[in-house]
Design an enzyme around this catalytic site. Structure first.
Site, short mmCIF file in Angstrom:
data_model
loop_
_atom_site.label_atom_id
_atom_site.label_comp_id
_atom_site.label_asym_id
_atom_site.label_seq_id
_atom_site.Cartn_x
_atom_site.Cartn_y
_atom_site.Cartn_z
N SER A 188 0.83 -1.21 0.00
CA SER A 188 0.00 0.00 0.00
C SER A 188 0.86 1.26 0.00
O SER A 188 1.94 1.28 0.60
CB SER A 188 -0.88 -0.02 1.25
OG SER A 188 -1.43 1.24 1.49
N TYR A 191 -2.89 0.27 10.17
CA TYR A 191 -2.97 -0.44 8.88
C TYR A 191 -1.67 -0.24 8.10
O TYR A 191 -1.06 -1.20 7.64
CB TYR A 191 -4.15 0.09 8.04
CG TYR A 191 -4.03 -0.32 6.60
CD1 TYR A 191 -3.56 0.57 5.63
CD2 TYR A 191 -4.33 -1.62 6.20
CE1 TYR A 191 -3.42 0.18 4.32
CE2 TYR A 191 -4.19 -2.02 4.89
CZ TYR A 191 -3.73 -1.11 3.94
OH TYR A 191 -3.57 -1.51 2.64
N LYS A 230 1.54 -2.88 6.79
CA LYS A 230 2.10 -3.00 5.44
C LYS A 230 3.61 -2.74 5.47
O LYS A 230 4.39 -3.40 4.78
CB LYS A 230 1.39 -2.05 4.48
CG LYS A 230 -0.06 -2.45 4.21
CD LYS A 230 -0.17 -3.86 3.63
CE LYS A 230 -1.59 -4.28 3.37
NZ LYS A 230 -1.73 -5.65 2.83
N TYR A 249 -0.38 -0.42 -3.70
CA TYR A 249 -1.61 0.14 -4.29
C TYR A 249 -1.81 1.56 -3.78
O TYR A 249 -1.60 1.82 -2.59
CB TYR A 249 -2.84 -0.62 -3.83
CG TYR A 249 -2.92 -2.09 -4.04
CD1 TYR A 249 -4.03 -2.78 -3.53
CD2 TYR A 249 -1.96 -2.83 -4.71
CE1 TYR A 249 -4.16 -4.16 -3.69
CE2 TYR A 249 -2.07 -4.20 -4.86
CZ TYR A 249 -3.17 -4.86 -4.34
OH TYR A 249 -3.29 -6.21 -4.49
N ASN A 300 -5.27 4.10 -4.26
CA ASN A 300 -6.64 3.83 -3.78
C ASN A 300 -7.47 3.05 -4.80
O ASN A 300 -7.98 3.66 -5.74
CB ASN A 300 -7.34 5.15 -3.41
CG ASN A 300 -6.77 5.72 -2.14
OD1 ASN A 300 -5.55 5.94 -2.02
ND2 ASN A 300 -7.64 5.98 -1.17
#
Ligand code: WQD
Length: 316
Positions: A105, A130, A134, A157, A159
């Site tokens: 992310s 979160y 990652k 990634y 969004n």
């Protein structure tokens, strides 16, 4: 993956997904993927699966992924995201599986100093549990490839948004959506009374936070390219990292306006306080993925918003 010729086996604990997706995938591709309901936190079940199935490569999506929710439930995020990853990696080692794609992310960058963000941007202090999971996940992978002869690609990634053009599969979070776009579509569908826009005092062009909204099918295409790169041994190191974004930043209000315009409707929203754990701005420099993976996201935000609404309408 199926459309690229891969035989796909899905493992999911169904904590945030539904079984009907398998039938929808079958309707789209003509092939029903094999499915096993397994909690990846159960080490024995995970190892049993990999021991009894010939798996060539793993794409590891399984994680809780809502920034806001992770601030409220940090232990759930650390336990689920990291134990699941560790059990899969352990089983890969035990069963000699060499190729691994990690769903990472852009939140690993924290609030990056420079836009657009490229893969060499410093990994700053994570702004949410979160994001920490990652960051830690990528650190675990560094040790994994250093100790064992494995090949890993970490896909950061930005969004992910939108739904499959068939409107047969899309985002369907259980309970109240944490992410922007499913909340937008549920508000438009009358399921939610209004959208709360978290923060209108950010130092951005309209005061709302900026993100890089990448169409989910463009994202899926990057996964096919990444796994194929590993299987065909085209990777240039045993741990590669790629930013997956459009390279375009959009504010929350621009997303709302885009959704309203392409779907010809008015959305009920209110400007409220900032959400804990949010960063101000993030959008990608995706040139490395373009150069190395031959990947170029083409889908504009409006098309993502159109597919998201078509999917939501199909649910009611
Ligand atoms: C986007 C913007 C909110 C909900 C996501 C994923 C994470 C990672 C990065 C892949 C923010 C605002 C949201 C709402 C709002 N992607 N918002 N009202 O936090 O950027 O993280 O992308 O790994 O997995 O969760 O996405 O959709 O929650 O928020 O105003 O009801 O929309 O404040 O500015 P986020 P998000």
């Amino acid at each position: 993956m199926q459309e690229a010729g891969y035989e796909v086996v899905i493992i999911d604990d169904l904590s945030n997904s539904e079984l009907f997706v398998l039938d929808r995938i079958t309707e789209i591709t003509g092939t029903k993927p094999e499915f096993h309901q397994i909690d990846l936190k159960d080490e024995n079940l995970v190892n049993e699966f990999f021991k009894s199935n010939k798996i060539e490569g793993v794409i590891h999506f399984a994680a809780h992924k809502a920034v806001g929710e992770s601030v409220q439930k940090p232990l759930m995020y650390h336990k689920n995201n990291l134990m699941g990853l560790l059990n899969v990696l352990e089983a890969m080692k035990e069963n000699e599986i060499d190729h691994f794609i990690f769903s990472s992310s852009c939140t690993v960058y924290g609030q990056a100093d420079k836009m657009p963000i490229d893969e060499n941007a410093p990994i700053k202090k994570a702004e949410s549990p979160y994001a920490k999971t990652k960051q830690m996940g990528e650190e675990i992978l560094e040790d994994f490839v250093a100790a064992f002869d494995k090949n890993v690609i970490s896909l950061r990634y930005f969004n992910p948004v939108g739904a499959h053009p068939s409107a047969l599969i899309g985002e369907l979070p259980k309970g109240v959506p944490n992410n922007l776009v499913p909340f937008v579509t549920q508000t438009a569908a009358g399921i939610r009374e209004f959208l709360s826009v978290f923060g209108s005092d950010y130092p951005t062009r309209d005061g709302t936070a900026i993100r890089d909204y990448i169409y989910v099918c463009d994202l899926a295409d990057a996964h096919v390219k990444a796994l194929t790169r590993l299987i065909q041994k085209e990777n240039k190191s045993n741990l590669e990292v790629f930013n997956l974004g459009t390279g375009i930043g959009s504010t929350v209000l621009e997303v709302v306006k885009s959704f309203e315009k392409v779907n010809d409707l008015k959305l009920n929203y209110k400007l409220v306080d900032r959400r804990a754990g949010d960063i101000i701005e993030a959008f990608a420099d995706n040139s490395k993925a373009e150069k190395e993976l031959g990947w170029k996201p083409e889908t504009p935000l409006e098309e993502s918003m159109r597919t998201a609404w078509e999917w939501q309408k199909g649910l009611s």
